[in-house]
Design an enzyme around this catalytic site. Structure first.
Site, PDB file in Angstrom:
ATOM      1  CE1 TYR A 181      -3.341   2.908   0.532  1.00  0.00           C
ATOM      2  CE2 TYR A 181      -1.904   3.562   2.343  1.00  0.00           C
ATOM      3  CZ  TYR A 181      -2.943   3.838   1.470  1.00  0.00           C
ATOM      4  OH  TYR A 181      -3.573   5.061   1.530  1.00  0.00           O
ATOM      5  CG  HIS A 222      -3.930  14.287  -1.349  1.00  0.00           C
ATOM      6  ND1 HIS A 222      -4.289  13.693  -2.543  1.00  0.00           N
ATOM      7  CD2 HIS A 222      -4.066  13.313  -0.405  1.00  0.00           C
ATOM      8  CE1 HIS A 222      -4.612  12.433  -2.343  1.00  0.00           C
ATOM      9  NE2 HIS A 222      -4.486  12.176  -1.049  1.00  0.00           N
ATOM     10  CG  ASN A 274      -0.687   8.777   5.859  1.00  0.00           C
ATOM     11  OD1 ASN A 274      -0.574   7.572   5.840  1.00  0.00           O
ATOM     12  ND2 ASN A 274      -1.817   9.364   6.184  1.00  0.00           N
ATOM     13  CE1 TYR A 283     -20.088  27.834  46.941  1.00  0.00           C
ATOM     14  CE2 TYR A 283     -20.752  26.911  44.841  1.00  0.00           C
ATOM     15  CZ  TYR A 283     -20.885  26.973  46.220  1.00  0.00           C
ATOM     16  OH  TYR A 283     -21.786  26.170  46.848  1.00  0.00           O
ATOM     17  NE  ARG A 323     -16.675  29.478  50.375  1.00  0.00           N
ATOM     18  CZ  ARG A 323     -17.864  28.862  50.329  1.00  0.00           C
ATOM     19  NH1 ARG A 323     -17.964  27.589  50.662  1.00  0.00           N
ATOM     20  NH2 ARG A 323     -18.952  29.502  49.952  1.00  0.00           N
ATOM     21  CG  PHE A 369      -3.321   7.554   9.199  1.00  0.00           C
ATOM     22  CD1 PHE A 369      -4.673   7.651   9.440  1.00  0.00           C
ATOM     23  CD2 PHE A 369      -2.853   6.407   8.564  1.00  0.00           C
ATOM     24  CE1 PHE A 369      -5.556   6.656   9.054  1.00  0.00           C
ATOM     25  CE2 PHE A 369      -3.729   5.403   8.173  1.00  0.00           C
ATOM     26  CZ  PHE A 369      -5.087   5.537   8.427  1.00  0.00           C
ATOM     27  CD  GLU A 388      -8.992   7.900   3.838  1.00  0.00           C
ATOM     28  OE1 GLU A 388      -9.351   9.089   3.910  1.00  0.00           O
ATOM     29  OE2 GLU A 388      -8.023   7.513   3.155  1.00  0.00           O
TER      30      GLU A 388
END
Length: 509
Positions: free
Chosen positions: A54, A84, A196, A279, A282, A328, A413
């Site tokens: 791959y 990309h 990646n 609060y 404190r 990844f 994916e």
């Protein structure tokens, strides 16, 4: 020249700050060079044997079942980067881009990515010579890593895209020529090795964590000044109270407050004026402490991530194996940065509530909105409005990005982290929190002046003097955002924390 040596295993958040903000140079260790070369030798062998692996001899994502010939390997890697490069929005800040380049180089230096040494050296040379790719801030799903933004980084290595060089924006080709860095042609596995991974989200988040630590310390300082301005009760910070509920952040916050307020003539003991405070005074150790514990958790996760191999597939040259996995996936960082954003939002939230107590005469016993001749003057009235606006915005930003997922790549994916969105949100929350704390600091100084400064604590005295050197007591209305910005610059510089720590020792987080 100050340097950071990359071996893939020992990078610290402080090193990221040195490189990103202080322009330290970067160099590979001898061991890292050896590992990178050996990993590449295995990739070359598999390509020559035309073994089906791959990302090396196949397409990507849904195209993982498409076999690519040895002849087409270079085209495949170039096409990967070109296709990309889909980022949109404003460019990431220079310090983040430098952090991204550093983290990607460190991950590749581990020797599990199969990149050529000369390709890795090109990335490092760009970093050292100040060639900063234009990386759009939006477009990453955070799995398979930060594909789109990292592709924009790699474009410049190819002589494509755009970069900043010596403050000017220009084509990637021109920037590389001006810096005298040769462009490259990618070969098998290299494009995938470069993009990646989780380095964009982690660079943004790592710098945010570093700043969050300082913000958490500053929150204790600003709170301590408000305690004095309101004659707050320090009995609630007694160590005995916190040892019976021993959360580390809570214990450390109580210690900080007592040390910062040591010798103060403006604080009170239980029953002296009143039995107990509200609060936001404190419960300071419990509230601030919870955020500190969260920040510490995120820091630990980031320190793991910045020394991890996060691409796919991974090359294990010692056993001659290539494994396609999921390192990844940004989920560990996505949840961490959502957590960081929530922790920072709460520091701002409680700071705004303390500011409200300062400006509200029914709660403070001070002149309304911290100004003499009220009515004619509005004083700090709208400062609190602005703080309220910022904490409200933070509540929207604190909605976790990591609970969202939109499947991609034809459902190959089918779960993504949205980790880069989480990191960007945490950074935006941090920026808002810093502004709110600056407003509280201004309000507390003003309230101390109006109350009458009878003698501040060892730490608060230092902070008060630093602020008053630049910002005078408000007598009549003026443009308040100028004063707020001045105070934020002081906070951002870190001078208050450094000076207090020099006086009383480390402020714990």
């Amino acid at each position: 020249m100050r340097k950071v040596i990359l071996d893939g295993n020992s990078l610290r958040i402080e090193d990221i700050v040195h490189v990103a903000r202080n322009n330290y140079e970067v160099q590979l260790s001898t061991d890292a060079i050896d590992k990178v070369i050996k990993s590449r030798e295995l990739v070359d062998r598999f390509v020559n044997e035309e073994k089906v692996v791959y990302g090396i001899t196949t397409g990507f994502g849904k195209f993982s079942d498409v076999v690519i010939s040895k002849k087409e390997a270079r085209t495949l890697q170039r096409n990967l980067i070109i296709s990309h490069s889909c980022g949109v929005g404003e460019p990431l800040d220079e310090e983040i881009v430098r952090g991204v380049m550093l983290l990607r180089a460190n991950a590749l230096a581990k020797g599990y990515s199969g990149i050529r040494l000369e390709t890795l050296n090109t990335l490092i040379e760009m970093l050292n010579k100040g060639v900063h790719p234009v990386i759009p801030e939006k477009g990453s799903l955070g799995a398979s890593g930060d594909l789109a933004p990292l592709s924009h980084m790699v474009l410049v290595m190819l002589g494509e895209g755009e970069a900043f060089y010596k403050g000017a924006r220009m084509s990637g080709k021109e920037a590389m020529e001006k810096a005298n860095v040769p462009t490259i042609e990618l070969t098998s596995k290299e494009g995938l090795a470069l993009i990646n991974g989780t380095q964009v989200m982690t660079a943004i988040g790592a710098l945010a964590v570093y700043d969050a630590i300082n913000i958490s310390k500053m929150a204790d300082v600003s709170a301590a000044m408000t305690v004095e301005a309101l004659n707050g009760i320090v009995t609630a910070f007694d160590e005995k109270v916190h040892q019976v509920r021993p959360h580390e952040g809570q214990i450390n916050t109580a210690k900080n407050l007592l040390r910062i307020l040591q010798d103060s003539k403006m604080t009170t003991e239980q029953g002296q004026i009143r039995v107990q405070d509200a609060y936001v005074i404190r419960c300071l150790p419990q509230i601030h402490g919870a955020s500190k514990d969260a920040i510490k958790y995120v820091k630990e996760k980031v320190e793991i991530e910045i020394n991890s191999a996060t691409d796919n597939p991974l090359i294990f040259e010692d056993v001659e194996e290539v494994i396609s996995g999921g390192n990844f996936h940004g989920q560990p960082m996505a949840i961490s940065f959502d957590f960081l954003g929530i922790a920072l939002a709460e520091l701002a939230n409680v700071s705004e509530r303390r500011l409200e107590r300062l400006v509200n005469p029914a709660l403070s016993g001070l002149p309304a909105f911290l100004v003499k001749n009220g009515g004619l003057n509005s004083g700090f009235m709208i400062v609190q409005y602005s703080a309220a606006s910022l904490v409200s915005e933070n509540k929207v930003l604190a909605h976790p990005a990591s609970v969202d997922s939109i499947p991609s790549s034809a459902n190959q994916e089918d779960h993504v982290s949205m980790g880069t969105i989480a990191a960007r949100k945490a950074r935006a929350i941090l920026d808002n929190a810093r502004k709110v704390l600056s407003m509280e600091l201004l309000g507390a100084c003003q309230a101390i002046d109006l109350r009458g400064n009878k003698g501040l604590g060892k730490g608060t005295q230092v902070a008060y003097h630093i602020i008053r050197e630049k910002i005078k007591t408000l007598e009549n209305d003026q443009i308040m955002n100028v004063e707020i910005n001045k105070c934020e610059d002081i906070v951002k510089s870190g001078i208050i924390i450094k000076s207090i720590e020099k006086s009383i020792g480390e402020i714990y987080y």
